[in-house]
Design an enzyme around this catalytic site. Structure first.
Site, PDB file in Angstrom:
ATOM      1  N   GLY A   1      -0.349   2.288  -5.006  1.00  0.00           N
ATOM      2  CA  GLY A   1       0.831   1.699  -4.375  1.00  0.00           C
ATOM      3  C   GLY A   1       0.590   1.759  -2.889  1.00  0.00           C
ATOM      4  O   GLY A   1      -0.457   1.342  -2.404  1.00  0.00           O
ATOM      5  N   GLU A   2       1.537   2.314  -2.168  1.00  0.00           N
ATOM      6  CA  GLU A   2       1.384   2.444  -0.717  1.00  0.00           C
ATOM      7  C   GLU A   2       1.526   3.934  -0.387  1.00  0.00           C
ATOM      8  O   GLU A   2       2.603   4.501  -0.530  1.00  0.00           O
ATOM      9  CB  GLU A   2       2.463   1.589  -0.049  1.00  0.00           C
ATOM     10  CG  GLU A   2       2.213   1.314   1.396  1.00  0.00           C
ATOM     11  CD  GLU A   2       0.809   0.802   1.691  1.00  0.00           C
ATOM     12  OE1 GLU A   2       0.408  -0.212   1.093  1.00  0.00           O
ATOM     13  OE2 GLU A   2       0.114   1.431   2.497  1.00  0.00           O
ATOM     14  N   SER A   3       0.413   4.539   0.024  1.00  0.00           N
ATOM     15  CA  SER A   3       0.417   5.994   0.198  1.00  0.00           C
ATOM     16  C   SER A   3       1.413   6.447   1.276  1.00  0.00           C
ATOM     17  O   SER A   3       1.999   7.522   1.171  1.00  0.00           O
ATOM     18  CB  SER A   3      -0.985   6.497   0.521  1.00  0.00           C
ATOM     19  OG  SER A   3      -1.463   5.904   1.705  1.00  0.00           O
TER      20      SER A   3
ATOM     21  N   CYS B   1      -6.091   5.397  -6.387  1.00  0.00           N
ATOM     22  CA  CYS B   1      -5.965   4.636  -5.136  1.00  0.00           C
ATOM     23  C   CYS B   1      -5.029   5.351  -4.148  1.00  0.00           C
ATOM     24  O   CYS B   1      -5.417   6.372  -3.579  1.00  0.00           O
ATOM     25  CB  CYS B   1      -5.558   3.206  -5.442  1.00  0.00           C
ATOM     26  SG  CYS B   1      -5.980   2.087  -4.109  1.00  0.00           S
TER      27      CYS B   1
ATOM     28  N   ILE C   1      -8.251  -2.445  -5.242  1.00  0.00           N
ATOM     29  CA  ILE C   1      -7.275  -3.199  -4.452  1.00  0.00           C
ATOM     30  C   ILE C   1      -7.027  -2.432  -3.151  1.00  0.00           C
ATOM     31  O   ILE C   1      -6.470  -1.334  -3.182  1.00  0.00           O
ATOM     32  CB  ILE C   1      -5.939  -3.376  -5.210  1.00  0.00           C
ATOM     33  CG1 ILE C   1      -6.167  -4.028  -6.581  1.00  0.00           C
ATOM     34  CG2 ILE C   1      -4.964  -4.207  -4.376  1.00  0.00           C
ATOM     35  CD1 ILE C   1      -4.945  -3.987  -7.501  1.00  0.00           C
ATOM     36  N   ARG C   2      -7.425  -2.979  -2.055  1.00  0.00           N
ATOM     37  CA  ARG C   2      -7.298  -2.303  -0.747  1.00  0.00           C
ATOM     38  C   ARG C   2      -7.600  -0.806  -0.901  1.00  0.00           C
ATOM     39  O   ARG C   2      -6.809   0.068  -0.564  1.00  0.00           O
ATOM     40  CB  ARG C   2      -5.908  -2.531  -0.132  1.00  0.00           C
ATOM     41  CG  ARG C   2      -5.680  -3.978   0.266  1.00  0.00           C
ATOM     42  CD  ARG C   2      -4.344  -4.178   0.953  1.00  0.00           C
ATOM     43  NE  ARG C   2      -3.245  -3.800   0.078  1.00  0.00           N
ATOM     44  CZ  ARG C   2      -2.396  -2.826   0.326  1.00  0.00           C
ATOM     45  NH1 ARG C   2      -2.495  -2.119   1.440  1.00  0.00           N
ATOM     46  NH2 ARG C   2      -1.449  -2.535  -0.526  1.00  0.00           N
TER      47      ARG C   2
ATOM     48  N   ARG D   1      -8.331   5.035   4.657  1.00  0.00           N
ATOM     49  CA  ARG D   1      -7.509   4.029   3.970  1.00  0.00           C
ATOM     50  C   ARG D   1      -8.025   2.609   4.207  1.00  0.00           C
ATOM     51  O   ARG D   1      -8.538   2.315   5.288  1.00  0.00           O
ATOM     52  CB  ARG D   1      -6.065   4.096   4.475  1.00  0.00           C
ATOM     53  CG  ARG D   1      -5.341   5.357   4.092  1.00  0.00           C
ATOM     54  CD  ARG D   1      -3.926   5.352   4.657  1.00  0.00           C
ATOM     55  NE  ARG D   1      -3.120   4.277   4.125  1.00  0.00           N
ATOM     56  CZ  ARG D   1      -2.281   3.548   4.844  1.00  0.00           C
ATOM     57  NH1 ARG D   1      -2.122   3.768   6.130  1.00  0.00           N
ATOM     58  NH2 ARG D   1      -1.574   2.602   4.282  1.00  0.00           N
TER      59      ARG D   1
ATOM     60  N   GLU E   1      -5.664   2.138 -14.533  1.00  0.00           N
ATOM     61  CA  GLU E   1      -4.454   1.783 -15.300  1.00  0.00           C
ATOM     62  C   GLU E   1      -4.284   0.271 -15.405  1.00  0.00           C
ATOM     63  O   GLU E   1      -3.442  -0.213 -16.156  1.00  0.00           O
ATOM     64  CB  GLU E   1      -3.215   2.438 -14.670  1.00  0.00           C
ATOM     65  CG  GLU E   1      -2.691   1.825 -13.372  1.00  0.00           C
ATOM     66  CD  GLU E   1      -3.491   2.202 -12.121  1.00  0.00           C
ATOM     67  OE1 GLU E   1      -4.600   2.766 -12.248  1.00  0.00           O
ATOM     68  OE2 GLU E   1      -3.014   1.908 -11.015  1.00  0.00           O
TER      69      GLU E   1
ATOM     70  N   HIS F   1      -8.271   1.321  -9.840  1.00  0.00           N
ATOM     71  CA  HIS F   1      -7.065   1.352 -10.680  1.00  0.00           C
ATOM     72  C   HIS F   1      -7.408   1.317 -12.169  1.00  0.00           C
ATOM     73  O   HIS F   1      -7.317   0.243 -12.788  1.00  0.00           O
ATOM     74  CB  HIS F   1      -6.179   0.143 -10.363  1.00  0.00           C
ATOM     75  CG  HIS F   1      -5.517   0.202  -9.036  1.00  0.00           C
ATOM     76  ND1 HIS F   1      -4.266   0.736  -8.850  1.00  0.00           N
ATOM     77  CD2 HIS F   1      -5.950  -0.189  -7.815  1.00  0.00           C
ATOM     78  CE1 HIS F   1      -3.940   0.657  -7.576  1.00  0.00           C
ATOM     79  NE2 HIS F   1      -4.941   0.107  -6.922  1.00  0.00           N
TER      80      HIS F   1
END
Ligand code: GLN
Length: 187
Positions: free
Chosen positions: A44-46, A76, A133-134, A105, A171, A169
């Site tokens: 997600g967004e850390s 991630c 993803i990023r 990051r 998942e 990821h």
């Protein structure tokens, strides 16, 4: 098994746990954290997840569980949060230090944001379809860290006795083997 459900791709982890017929608990507060014996921290967004850990009064109880050896799996953003040190993070973004790695990051593919790679993983007998993803880069790892997979000399999956972290990821693939790896680690 607990899944930190503050922000990000937590539902995909729950789906994988369902496939493995493992009961999942969405963790949003310290009561639900108390009820689990292992935790998955999703992508997600850390920065957002870090802030929500504070505002939900979860940081301290989580830190305590981790130092008591609760098994944890971070993917991630989850890897970033579990690291020892974050480069290119927000100034007020303090990691949980569950595994001795320094991560940068959004550094994996500066040109390409996301990609898929067939990854050779220690302990698995055929490649794993890894979706990035990023993704963060593991800039350095201490001696307590066991490296399980690399891409072009960059560590993308590693663990210590109680912590498993992936810069991709698992998942999001239809392949449950890394979750199985964590579940057996947590036993
Ligand atoms: N770039 C995100 C971060 O810094 C992580 C991306 C992800 O989890 N897919 O938190």
């Amino acid at each position: 098994m607990g899944v930190l459900a503050l922000q990000g791709a937590f539902e995909s982890h729950i789906r994988v746990l369902n496939t493995l017929e493992i009961e999942s608990v969405e963790v949003r507060n310290s009561e639900s954290l108390d009820s689990v014996d292992g935790l998955i921290i999703p992508g997600g967004e850390s920065t957002a997840i870090s802030m929500l850990l504070e505002s939900n009064q979860l940081r301290e109880p989580l830190q305590k569980r981790l130092s008591n050896g609760m098994p944890v799996f971070g993917t991630c953003a989850g890897m970033i949060i579990l690291s020892e040190k974050i480069l290119d993070g927000r100034e007020d973004q303090t990691p949980l230090g569950a595994i001795d790695i320094m991560v940068r990051r959004n550094a994996f593919g500066r040109q390409i944001d996301s990609f898929e790679s067939q990854l050779e993983i220690e302990g698995l007998n055929s490649p794993f379809p890894a979706i990035f993803i990023r993704a963060p880069i593991v800039q350095s790892a201490g001696e307590s860290v066991k490296i399980l997979a690399t891409i072009e000399d960059q560590i993308v999956l590693c663990c210590n006795e109680t912590t498993l972290v992936a810069s991709f990821h698992p998942e999001l693939s239809d392949d449950v083997r890394i979750h199985e790896m964590f579940v057996s680690m947590a036993k």
